[in-house]
Design a protein around this motif. Sequence first.
Motif, PDB file in Angstrom:
ATOM      1  N   TYR A 217      57.284  87.192  60.653  1.00  0.00           N
ATOM      2  CA  TYR A 217      57.681  87.484  62.036  1.00  0.00           C
ATOM      3  C   TYR A 217      59.206  87.535  62.164  1.00  0.00           C
ATOM      4  N   GLY A 218      59.844  88.149  61.194  1.00  0.00           N
ATOM      5  CA  GLY A 218      61.291  88.187  61.166  1.00  0.00           C
ATOM      6  C   GLY A 218      61.944  89.066  62.214  1.00  0.00           C
ATOM      7  N   ASP A 219      61.127  89.795  62.985  1.00  0.00           N
ATOM      8  CA  ASP A 219      61.694  90.724  63.971  1.00  0.00           C
ATOM      9  C   ASP A 219      61.478  90.296  65.413  1.00  0.00           C
ATOM     10  N   HIS A 428      71.654  84.171  46.095  1.00  0.00           N
ATOM     11  CA  HIS A 428      70.758  85.324  46.248  1.00  0.00           C
ATOM     12  C   HIS A 428      69.596  84.923  47.162  1.00  0.00           C
ATOM     13  N   THR A 429      69.271  85.778  48.124  1.00  0.00           N
ATOM     14  CA  THR A 429      68.108  85.552  48.983  1.00  0.00           C
ATOM     15  C   THR A 429      67.218  86.781  48.954  1.00  0.00           C
ATOM     16  N   TYR A 430      65.922  86.568  48.767  1.00  0.00           N
ATOM     17  CA  TYR A 430      64.954  87.658  48.703  1.00  0.00           C
ATOM     18  C   TYR A 430      63.906  87.426  49.787  1.00  0.00           C
ATOM     19  N   LEU A 431      63.707  88.426  50.628  1.00  0.00           N
ATOM     20  CA  LEU A 431      62.750  88.318  51.714  1.00  0.00           C
ATOM     21  C   LEU A 431      61.415  88.926  51.305  1.00  0.00           C
ATOM     22  N   VAL A 432      60.364  88.129  51.426  1.00  0.00           N
ATOM     23  CA  VAL A 432      59.011  88.539  51.047  1.00  0.00           C
ATOM     24  C   VAL A 432      58.058  88.204  52.200  1.00  0.00           C
ATOM     25  N   ALA A 439      61.065  92.421  57.868  1.00  0.00           N
ATOM     26  CA  ALA A 439      61.956  91.998  56.787  1.00  0.00           C
ATOM     27  C   ALA A 439      63.357  92.569  56.976  1.00  0.00           C
ATOM     28  N   GLU A 440      63.446  93.832  57.366  1.00  0.00           N
ATOM     29  CA  GLU A 440      64.756  94.461  57.546  1.00  0.00           C
ATOM     30  C   GLU A 440      65.525  93.856  58.711  1.00  0.00           C
TER      31      GLU A 440
END
Length: 466
Positions: A217-219, A428-432, A439-440
């Motif tokens: 729910y990143g948006d 480094h951070t990776y969004l999954v 995500a964007e």
Amino acid sequence: MKIKFLGAAGEVTGSCFLVQTGNIQFLVDCGMLQGGREAPIRNRQPFGFDPSELDFVLLTHAHIDHSGMLPKLIKAGYSGYIYATGATADLLDVLLPDSAHIQEVDAERASRKPRSQQGRHYGLTTPIYYMADALQTLNHIKEIEYENIIDLAPGIKCRFQDAGHILGSAIIEIWITEGDNTRKIVFSGDLGQPGRPILRDPVFIEEADILVMESTYGDRPHRTTNSTEEEIVDIFNRTLPKGNIIIPAFAVGRTQEVIYQLLQLARHDKVNNLKVFVDSPMASKATAITMKHMELFDEEAKKMMTWKKIGTELPNLYFTESVEESQMLNKIRSGAIIISASGMCDAGRIKHHLRHNLGRPECAIMITGFQAMGSLGRRLVDGVKRVRIFGEEINVRASIHTIGGLSAHADQPALINWAKGFKKAPIHTYLVHGEANPAEVLAGRLKDELNWNVHIPKREETISFN
């Protein structure tokens, strides 16, 4: 060191990450892809690695999109430990055999179709794994406690912290030493929404060199508790006099939180005389496991001892077990609240209840959790007018309500607040665990507000670290 993003990259489900360092390689999660017509086919594809060469597996929590391919892993030759919390282990005792049962039933149903009708789905007549594989998997579970640092292999240790998502869910901290260099990797798993009932809030992590973070729910934010309660009460008042309310809910976590929410409304006299049917044998077992692990409850839930009051506060709460009891629910024309799995409406008893109530304008469907792209639940949320259930075309006349305030996933403000708990930005951070837009959007907020270096990996992408 390398991390290969085998699942939940560019999508929410199918969590699986392969970490390779020196002579050691291990998985974090081994989950099933859920939602859409391609999921059964992709779940049957061979692993992109040799399971027999894995040294260990770390499991963030019990939900099938994180754990559901573990029996396939065992079947393919994995023989090591699967590290998980005690509550997760208890839930797997229920979830993995149930998943195997679904695999076997679906395969048997597919085998009855003429081959000419099976087309490219012909291979679905064979289960991904069998009950024996699921039961064998349970023998590989090794329980660990929150906050304890354990040695996994030479130069590798880890610690599980409470993620607050479902019972036993964990954020996993991993320290990997190669030569004179030690890196810390953090896998957030699924983070819970702070302030939600029953469970404690997610633990803040202060340091990480590499962060693999969820973005479901990143948006967007969820609705407030008061707003959510008002919405639920309004739906109940408008629907129950003439129709039924159907609530698709995952048997683990979501069902218990929905019951808790209804209990709270009843205790404050916002609703009265509710007739609630939990139509899921697995949910009944999961509820018993939840009560067994009250040490994981938040302070409010412990203080109220709410679960021990359910019988008096919600006197008309029924847990159905048999198929006959489930079928009887479909004869009720009004006044019933039916909570049933699966949460995305793609399997289980919920499909029968939707079949009998979707076409009735006096009924309501309450969606309380994330719906994966391609799932029946997602199509209902997106406003589809007709659906096919068990081969029958059904016009969608019932009202569809998405109750985001009941989500067990952290919303955008909660995700950003959790990220602010780091004393300094991860290298480094990776969004999954997120579709493209959430995500964007989250990546943009983390870059702009926290000055983080953020990347959204693609499925099968491998990242190397020197």
